[in-house]
Design a protein around this motif. Structure first.
Motif, PDB file in Angstrom:
ATOM      1  N   LYS A 124      37.062  56.969  48.637  1.00 57.30           N
ATOM      2  CA  LYS A 124      37.101  56.562  47.230  1.00 57.30           C
ATOM      3  C   LYS A 124      36.867  55.063  47.052  1.00 57.30           C
ATOM      4  O   LYS A 124      37.202  54.490  46.004  1.00 57.30           O
ATOM      5  N   LYS A 148      38.178  54.786  43.376  1.00 56.45           N
ATOM      6  CA  LYS A 148      39.442  54.159  42.971  1.00 56.45           C
ATOM      7  C   LYS A 148      39.386  52.648  43.148  1.00 56.45           C
ATOM      8  O   LYS A 148      40.092  51.920  42.452  1.00 56.45           O
ATOM      9  N   ALA A 198      38.649  51.415  37.920  1.00 56.94           N
ATOM     10  CA  ALA A 198      38.812  51.239  39.360  1.00 56.94           C
ATOM     11  C   ALA A 198      39.468  49.884  39.566  1.00 56.94           C
ATOM     12  O   ALA A 198      39.385  49.010  38.706  1.00 56.94           O
ATOM     13  N   HIS A 213      45.429  58.051  41.600  1.00 52.65           N
ATOM     14  CA  HIS A 213      44.521  57.292  40.726  1.00 52.65           C
ATOM     15  C   HIS A 213      45.166  56.952  39.382  1.00 52.65           C
ATOM     16  O   HIS A 213      45.047  55.840  38.886  1.00 52.65           O
TER      17      HIS A 213
END
Lengths: 272, 272, 272
Positions: free
Chosen positions: B14, B50, B99, B206
């Protein structure tokens, strides 16, 4: 150059060097306030100077604190510029004037002396010779001329609490770590560094510097009402018997005079 | 992985690693703005990544500043995402995307380069190789893409005044002391440290990371109108003759090209 | 002196020394919350104490975090003082009470432990023995009891992002550089330093200290609604399956018990 009472000034291009020279210990009283009123009027025009460097002619004291015997008097002088009898609002006006102001600090800045350098746009200090303090708590008072506002924003809640409630002396190294000043520099590098920085900034377009000042102040300069509130609390406390007693005790020990009490005030405030 | 123009990307789980690669000196122009617009659209979805790590493929330059010959062009590209021709609002949108963004800095970040890393959520820099500057004052301008907003909040009024009016170069050690970056790390530890941190954060849920981001931004991210105001002042100043003259002078000295002027810009800005 | 459940107290003049003593690892649960409610009621009167020093009777743990098996229970106790079942508002009330509060930190402060010391007015820590962490991100949660509010203001957006999203352990040296604490001191100097500071402040007039507290808080203490918002996000996340799974995983590894997991939690959170 200019006709000041207790400031010796020198002009180099668009830079004004202003050395505070008010023997014996550079107390902040009516003379210095008159000079600041006159100086701010000059700077407000935005014509003659881009940068001002404040220093002290006395190696032991930059500004040790106000002359506590002449508070009403210097407040009245400040009102000539601000319309209100308050050192607090005078300092705030300095923070808004049309020049970049730099404090070059050696010796002691305590109380309103610290608040004066906090009202400047930048602060550089002698690592060996500068000493910082907000001494008001020892007398039951709030730092009423911008100290609470600036220090809380510069160093955060925890360190502001320590500095503002301890009335302790801080050397330049710790003042730098806490964000009280931009940087502590070796004493022999301080003046050359500040002089070079002042001349560098003075080369840049004036309007850009003023735009930057306006935008930083929009983020970081506290509203006038907060200055007023702090100033009122300071003034109100001067009427408390405990505050009066503590001022009397320290005056009996040599406060406001050259000598050990003023030199080592942080230590002595812990014992009265 | 992705089809960017001047960003080389790599995906690990991620985490997206995005290296800016825009020879010869990584100027911020329409290409990088197009890539940022595309990247923010990907991140806004909140599905694929992320954490994003930004670095530079060029050891001497991260982003040296904008391409001053293409301001209208890259502003128009930014408007595709923000609806307004402003780098300032594009950077603010990056600060709000879904993110956690980390800048891994070696080489020079000056002007909008500094403002780009300030728009990231964290900044780690090579102690030996990173150089920081807000150069706008030398041209009579305000740091118009978030620099005033972030730096005043990160380092306080006094240090922000110094950085924003001096147009001086700052090494990573001083940038760390001033709060410009999270930490300066030895050059050989920088990439392993940031990579490990990115992967660590990417293990965590997340939604929690997004909640944290929203709550920190509620405290520390300036309102869009303040970004607009700064951006407008920057844009307006580009029309001043003194600003135009100073850009011409520095371009004649090799500004925007590889070589001594870009490498030692801080020093050279003090002499024009 | 006072009848507390898990606090051992000692009075010296106007200073209260309060050592948290809740074996085996000083978890924050209903007992400590009951003590804090009782203590704040005493301090709110403004009669008996000017200064409170919080320390720990356990050399390894100051407060490692809340007892995650008793959240509803301690929240209900907090509501006795605040009217709302929230640790967040209890800590905010501590930040407003009528004494200056100092945290003298050795051992681990993580999660709400860190938020407790952040609610104090000042923080001094053992350079060798103090460890700091906001561990909530590892569980998909926001630091809901003031952590986001204080840390973002104390250390700025970039460092707050790092601390709050990494769930990493920070030693006292780095905590000092980041502004999490006032200062890191050698372990053998910590208690004498804090004791002397507490007694010094306690010599000064009480009303002045309260004025200073009110004025600093007006600048730096976040509104109650922001505490509520963070607390609600924390509470809501406890219902997420991913959060529940991660708590189960760490409890299976020895979380909340003496031993390696609690001692090295930062490292272990990176592996679950």
């Amino acid at each position: 150059m200019h006709e000041f009472e207790v400031i010796t000034s020198k002009t180099e291009g668009k830079v004004l060097f202003a050395a505070i020279d008010n023997p014996p210990i550079n107390l902040l009283g009516p003379g210095l306030v008159r000079d600041l009123v006159a100086l701010i009027k000059i700077l407000d025009k935005g014509d003659d100077y881009k940068v001002v460097v404040f220093s002290s002619a006395n190696p032991d004291y930059f500004i040790p604190h106000v002359d506590v015997t002449r508070i009403a008097e210097y407040r009245a002088v400040a009102a000539e510029l601000t319309g209100e009898p308050s050192l607090s609002l005078l300092f705030r006006r300095l923070s808004e004037t049309k020049a970049i102001t730099i404090a070059q600090i050696a010796g002691r800045v305590r109380g309103a002396g610290s608040e004066f350098v906090l009202a400047c746009d930048m602060r550089f200090a002698s690592r060996e010779k500068a000493i910082f303090s907000q001494l008001e708590a020892a007398f039951g008072q709030v730092a009423g001329s911008g100290g609470v506002q600036h220090l809380t924003r510069l160093m955060g809640r925890g360190r502001a609490f320590e500095v503002l409630t301890s009335s302790e002396d801080y050397d330049a190294g710790l003042a730098e770590r806490y964000g009280w000043i931009n940087r502590a520099l070796p004493d022999n590098e301080l003046e050359p560094f500040v002089t070079a920085l002042a001349h560098r900034i003075a080369k840049f377009p004036h309007q850009g510097l003023l735009d930057i000042k306006e935008r930083i102040n929009a983020v970081a300069l506290a509203p006038a009402d907060d200055y007023r509130h702090d100033s009122d609390l300071f003034g109100k406390a001067t009427q408390n018997q405990e505050t009066k007693d503590r001022y009397k005790a320290i005056l009996d020990l040599g406060f406001q005079q050259p000598g050990n009490t003023e030199l080592n005030l942080g230590e002595i405030l812990g014992s009265i």
